[in-house]
Design an enzyme around this catalytic site. Structure first.
Site, mmCIF file in Angstrom:
data_model
loop_
_atom_site.group_PDB
_atom_site.id
_atom_site.type_symbol
_atom_site.label_atom_id
_atom_site.label_comp_id
_atom_site.label_asym_id
_atom_site.label_seq_id
_atom_site.Cartn_x
_atom_site.Cartn_y
_atom_site.Cartn_z
ATOM 1 N N CYS A 132 0.865 -1.178 0.000
ATOM 2 C CA CYS A 132 0.000 0.000 0.000
ATOM 3 C C CYS A 132 0.907 1.236 0.000
ATOM 4 O O CYS A 132 2.130 1.134 0.122
ATOM 5 C CB CYS A 132 -0.903 -0.002 1.222
ATOM 6 S SG CYS A 132 0.028 0.055 2.779
ATOM 7 N N CYS A 179 2.723 5.606 8.879
ATOM 8 C CA CYS A 179 1.768 5.781 7.783
ATOM 9 C C CYS A 179 0.853 6.965 8.098
ATOM 10 O O CYS A 179 0.325 7.059 9.217
ATOM 11 C CB CYS A 179 0.946 4.507 7.615
ATOM 12 S SG CYS A 179 -0.419 4.709 6.438
ATOM 13 N N GLU A 203 0.884 -1.039 16.102
ATOM 14 C CA GLU A 203 0.010 0.107 15.837
ATOM 15 C C GLU A 203 -0.834 0.447 17.060
ATOM 16 O O GLU A 203 -1.039 1.624 17.386
ATOM 17 C CB GLU A 203 -0.893 -0.170 14.631
ATOM 18 C CG GLU A 203 -1.744 1.032 14.264
ATOM 19 C CD GLU A 203 -2.759 0.745 13.179
ATOM 20 O OE1 GLU A 203 -3.870 1.322 13.243
ATOM 21 O OE2 GLU A 203 -2.461 -0.051 12.259
ATOM 22 N N THR A 220 -6.058 0.310 11.989
ATOM 23 C CA THR A 220 -6.338 0.501 10.555
ATOM 24 C C THR A 220 -6.442 -0.800 9.774
ATOM 25 O O THR A 220 -6.946 -0.802 8.656
ATOM 26 C CB THR A 220 -5.237 1.353 9.892
ATOM 27 O OG1 THR A 220 -3.978 0.665 9.982
ATOM 28 C CG2 THR A 220 -5.133 2.722 10.528
ATOM 29 N N SER A 237 -1.147 -8.024 10.817
ATOM 30 C CA SER A 237 -2.578 -8.053 11.124
ATOM 31 C C SER A 237 -3.418 -8.070 9.855
ATOM 32 O O SER A 237 -4.345 -8.879 9.721
ATOM 33 C CB SER A 237 -2.953 -6.844 11.985
ATOM 34 O OG SER A 237 -4.343 -6.753 12.151
ATOM 35 N N ASN A 238 -3.104 -7.201 8.895
ATOM 36 C CA ASN A 238 -3.959 -7.128 7.699
ATOM 37 C C ASN A 238 -3.891 -8.416 6.889
ATOM 38 O O ASN A 238 -4.881 -8.821 6.281
ATOM 39 C CB ASN A 238 -3.621 -5.885 6.868
ATOM 40 C CG ASN A 238 -2.398 -6.046 5.998
ATOM 41 O OD1 ASN A 238 -2.466 -6.521 4.870
ATOM 42 N ND2 ASN A 238 -1.243 -5.653 6.516
#
Length: 332
Positions: free
Chosen positions: A17, A104, A134, A173, A232-233
């Site tokens: 990303c 980010c 995060e 996020t 995590s994502n």
């Protein structure tokens, strides 16, 4: 011998990303401008291939700032894309370290949302996973006790805030959109006065990758997600794939981790990559399947991403070579 036919549904968007791209770029630019070593606190992003590639260029990864030797205090130290508590830059300044923040911008936005809730007299509920960098960074923006972590719907049903009328929530996020919606529903049912953040906390890249996986998962015999176990994502993408109809979801970091003996009879494979996984590993995995199957690749594209986050001002005078750019965007 005839190879079995295999359809690979390749998701788009996938992989890096804009926030990950920016963080890697910051380390590469810092190495070009200041020379090695450039120190990085924690993994810059959750991907071993990327970390090892940066180490080969002269980056040195440390867990805490006190690991940086005094003779290198003039060299840059980069904070990871996941964000850091306020105590970390304060510690860097106390040590006279030169630091570059690669947080980010979308994580920074969540920090600001949490601080806004607090300024307006609300206790902050953070929906996220305990121990994730995060979450540690977001909780560390506010004084101790100002944030309550909510991990599950059970947590949401149990928490007992001092003032139920003065609450605001934010989210990590990289969460599953569905799981987060369930937690928020429980919280809103219990605390109707709870205030939402001014803008969506789950980032566009997380949502886009989950949407593409949902489309590709229906009828898939196996769904591979390229990513790290501590990403995590990426872990959420495995869950999304199975929930959306894939018979099995599996997280792999490289083609060597694929359990070939267990998947000889598949005919439809879903394939995507978490936001910190480089495209070169996706290519490696497709090539590994081509060696064993007669592969047809179908694209499952649900969005086009054009986001681009600028690097720190102090690095903008440095240009990247084509080879640098290939590494930064994950294709080399």
């Amino acid at each position: 011998m005839m190879k079995r036919p295999l359809t690979i549904r390749l998701c788009g968007p996938r992989g890096f990303c804009a926030g990950v791209d920016r963080a890697i770029q910051i380390v590469v630019l810092a190495l070009k401008k200041y020379g090695a070593p450039v120190y990085v606190r924690h993994e810059i992003v959750h991907n071993r291939y990327v970390v090892e590639g940066l180490q080969a260029r002269g980056a040195v990864f440390v867990e805490e700032l006190d690991e940086i030797p005094p003779e290198h205090h003039a060299q840059p130290v980069v904070f990871s894309a996941h964000g850091v508590p306020k105590s970390v830059p304060a510690d860097a300044e106390a040590r006279n370290l030169f630091y570059l923040d690669a947080t980010c911008p979308l994580v920074s936005k969540v920090h600001k949302q949490a601080m806004r809730h607090q300024r307006q007299g609300r206790h902050v509920l953070l929906i996220g996973h305990a121990g994730h960098p995060e979450v540690i960074g977001t909780m560390g923006q506010l004084p101790e006790g100002a944030v309550t972590l909510v991990e599950t719907e059970e947590d949401a049903a149990r928490i007992a805030p001092a003032d139920p009328q003065a609450l605001g929530f934010v989210t990590q996020t990289t969460l599953s959109v569905e799981d987060t919606a369930g937690i928020i529903k429980v919280l809103q049912g219990r605390f109707p006065q709870m205030q939402a953040p001014a803008a969506e906390s789950i980032c566009y890249a997380t949502t886009n990758r989950q949407d593409a996986v949902k489309e590709a998962a229906v009828g898939a015999d196996l769904f591979l997600i390229v990513g790290a176990p501590n990403s995590s994502n990426s872990m959420r993408l495995v869950e999304v794939a199975e929930r959306a109809g894939a018979a099995r979801g599996l997280l792999v970091q490289r083609a060597s981790e694929i359990p070939w003996g267990e998947i000889e009879d598949i005919s439809v494979l879903g394939l995507s990559a978490g936001a910190s996984a480089p495209e070169i590993i996706v290519d490696e995995i497709i090539d590994a399947f081509r060696e064993r199957f007669d592969v047809t690749v179908e694209l499952a594209v649900t969005a086009e991403e054009t986001e681009n986050f600028p690097v720190n001002r102090v690095l903008r005078d440095i240009e990247l070579t084509p080879a640098d750019m290939a590494f930064v965007n994950g294709s080399a």
